[in-house]
Design a protein around this motif. Structure first.
Motif, PDB file in Angstrom:
ATOM      1  N   THR A 111       0.921  -1.113  -0.015  1.00 22.05           N
ATOM      2  CA  THR A 111      -0.009   0.259  -0.113  1.00 22.05           C
ATOM      3  C   THR A 111       0.772   1.185  -0.149  1.00 22.05           C
ATOM      4  OG1 THR A 111      -0.031   0.340   2.544  1.00 22.05           O
ATOM      5  CG2 THR A 111      -1.916  -1.267   1.228  1.00 22.05           C
ATOM      6  N   ALA A 112       0.407   2.249  -0.220  1.00 20.48           N
ATOM      7  CA  ALA A 112       1.001   3.510  -0.198  1.00 20.48           C
ATOM      8  C   ALA A 112       1.643   3.828   1.370  1.00 20.48           C
ATOM      9  CB  ALA A 112       0.152   4.941  -0.679  1.00 20.48           C
ATOM     10  N   GLU A 113       0.834   3.635   2.184  1.00 17.70           N
ATOM     11  CA  GLU A 113       1.401   3.779   3.621  1.00 17.70           C
ATOM     12  C   GLU A 113       2.530   2.840   3.782  1.00 17.70           C
ATOM     13  OE1 GLU A 113      -1.954   3.136   2.714  1.00 17.70           O
ATOM     14  OE2 GLU A 113      -2.733   5.018   2.950  1.00 17.70           O
ATOM     15  N   GLU A 114       2.586   1.547   3.339  1.00 18.86           N
ATOM     16  CA  GLU A 114       3.732   0.613   3.452  1.00 18.86           C
ATOM     17  C   GLU A 114       4.836   1.257   2.751  1.00 18.86           C
ATOM     18  OE1 GLU A 114       1.336  -3.502   4.134  1.00 18.86           O
ATOM     19  OE2 GLU A 114       1.683  -2.576   2.045  1.00 18.86           O
ATOM     20  N   VAL A 115       4.611   1.715   1.707  1.00 15.08           N
ATOM     21  CA  VAL A 115       5.859   2.191   0.925  1.00 15.08           C
ATOM     22  C   VAL A 115       6.569   3.558   1.647  1.00 15.08           C
ATOM     23  CG1 VAL A 115       6.646   3.672  -1.169  1.00 15.08           C
ATOM     24  CG2 VAL A 115       5.057   1.710  -1.412  1.00 15.08           C
ATOM     25  N   VAL A 116       5.482   4.324   2.153  1.00 16.49           N
ATOM     26  CA  VAL A 116       6.175   5.672   2.856  1.00 16.49           C
ATOM     27  C   VAL A 116       6.934   5.136   4.099  1.00 16.49           C
ATOM     28  CG1 VAL A 116       5.525   7.586   4.372  1.00 16.49           C
ATOM     29  CG2 VAL A 116       4.781   7.142   1.824  1.00 16.49           C
ATOM     30  N   ALA A 117       6.237   3.835   5.130  1.00 19.37           N
ATOM     31  CA  ALA A 117       6.693   3.502   6.168  1.00 19.37           C
ATOM     32  C   ALA A 117       8.199   3.001   5.707  1.00 19.37           C
ATOM     33  CB  ALA A 117       5.794   2.470   6.795  1.00 19.37           C
ATOM     34  N   ASP A 118       8.427   1.959   4.912  1.00 21.07           N
ATOM     35  CA  ASP A 118       9.528   1.285   4.438  1.00 21.07           C
ATOM     36  C   ASP A 118      10.553   2.678   4.079  1.00 21.07           C
ATOM     37  OD1 ASP A 118      11.072  -1.045   3.647  1.00 21.07           O
ATOM     38  OD2 ASP A 118      10.882   0.130   1.674  1.00 21.07           O
ATOM     39  N   TYR A 119      10.268   3.466   3.355  1.00 24.68           N
ATOM     40  CA  TYR A 119      11.300   4.494   3.138  1.00 24.68           C
ATOM     41  C   TYR A 119      11.768   4.983   4.456  1.00 24.68           C
ATOM     42  CZ  TYR A 119      13.100   8.811   1.284  1.00 24.68           C
ATOM     43  OH  TYR A 119      13.992   9.934   1.103  1.00 24.68           O
ATOM     44  N   ARG A 120      10.821   5.522   5.161  1.00 24.85           N
ATOM     45  CA  ARG A 120      11.270   6.228   6.276  1.00 24.85           C
ATOM     46  C   ARG A 120      12.146   5.350   7.205  1.00 24.85           C
ATOM     47  NH1 ARG A 120       5.274   9.378   7.464  1.00 24.85           N
ATOM     48  NH2 ARG A 120       6.016  11.029   5.659  1.00 24.85           N
ATOM     49  N   TRP A 121      11.758   4.150   7.449  1.00 28.70           N
ATOM     50  CA  TRP A 121      12.678   2.932   8.120  1.00 28.70           C
ATOM     51  C   TRP A 121      14.079   3.157   7.500  1.00 28.70           C
ATOM     52  CZ3 TRP A 121      15.088  -1.527   7.144  1.00 28.70           C
ATOM     53  CH2 TRP A 121      15.542  -2.009   8.095  1.00 28.70           C
ATOM     54  N   ARG A 122      14.334   2.905   6.158  1.00 27.57           N
ATOM     55  CA  ARG A 122      15.373   2.748   5.335  1.00 27.57           C
ATOM     56  C   ARG A 122      16.393   4.219   5.813  1.00 27.57           C
ATOM     57  NH1 ARG A 122      16.171  -1.342   2.017  1.00 27.57           N
ATOM     58  NH2 ARG A 122      14.229  -2.592   1.506  1.00 27.57           N
ATOM     59  N   GLU A 123      15.658   5.276   5.746  1.00 27.12           N
ATOM     60  CA  GLU A 123      16.231   6.654   5.809  1.00 27.12           C
ATOM     61  C   GLU A 123      16.737   6.632   7.315  1.00 27.12           C
ATOM     62  OE1 GLU A 123      16.739   9.583   3.925  1.00 27.12           O
ATOM     63  OE2 GLU A 123      16.896   7.698   2.720  1.00 27.12           O
ATOM     64  N   ALA A 124      15.958   6.292   8.181  1.00 23.16           N
ATOM     65  CA  ALA A 124      16.215   6.271   9.644  1.00 23.16           C
ATOM     66  C   ALA A 124      17.396   5.285  10.060  1.00 23.16           C
ATOM     67  CB  ALA A 124      15.140   5.967  10.612  1.00 23.16           C
ATOM     68  N   SER A 125      17.566   4.064   9.301  1.00 23.10           N
ATOM     69  CA  SER A 125      18.517   3.162   9.581  1.00 23.10           C
ATOM     70  C   SER A 125      19.617   3.379   8.807  1.00 23.10           C
ATOM     71  CB  SER A 125      17.962   1.885   9.016  1.00 23.10           C
ATOM     72  OG  SER A 125      16.631   1.587   9.855  1.00 23.10           O
ATOM     73  N   SER A 126      19.735   4.206   7.718  1.00 21.84           N
ATOM     74  CA  SER A 126      21.053   4.484   6.998  1.00 21.84           C
ATOM     75  C   SER A 126      22.141   5.355   7.704  1.00 21.84           C
ATOM     76  CB  SER A 126      20.564   5.344   5.745  1.00 21.84           C
ATOM     77  OG  SER A 126      19.692   4.651   4.928  1.00 21.84           O
TER      78      SER A 126
END
Length: 76
Positions: A58-73
């Protein structure tokens, strides 16, 4: 839900999914879709990579995944 079965259905479904997001989340959604190819340099077809990566999300999952990756980088 994003349909990555073809370039056409991917474009259509991501457009619809983006419209359903709050305005504040749309930039992160766009960044996620645009930067997926950078995740794996070995893949030369970024469009195919995006379709496979986001298929069924879902769009919400895409955003959550992106934000997680950004926070984890790690930051330089």
């Amino acid at each position: 839900m994003i349909d990555g079965s073809s370039p056409e259905t991917f474009a259509r479904s991501t457009s619809v999914a983006r419209q359903e997001l709050p305005v504040a989340d749309r930039l992160d959604f766009d960044r996620a879709i645009a930067t997926v190819g950078a995740r794996r340099m070995a893949r030369s077809d970024a469009q195919a990579m995006a379709r496979a990566t986001f298929e069924g999300m879902t769009a919400e999952e895409v955003v959550a995944d992106y934000r997680w990756r950004e926070a984890s980088s790690p930051r330089p």
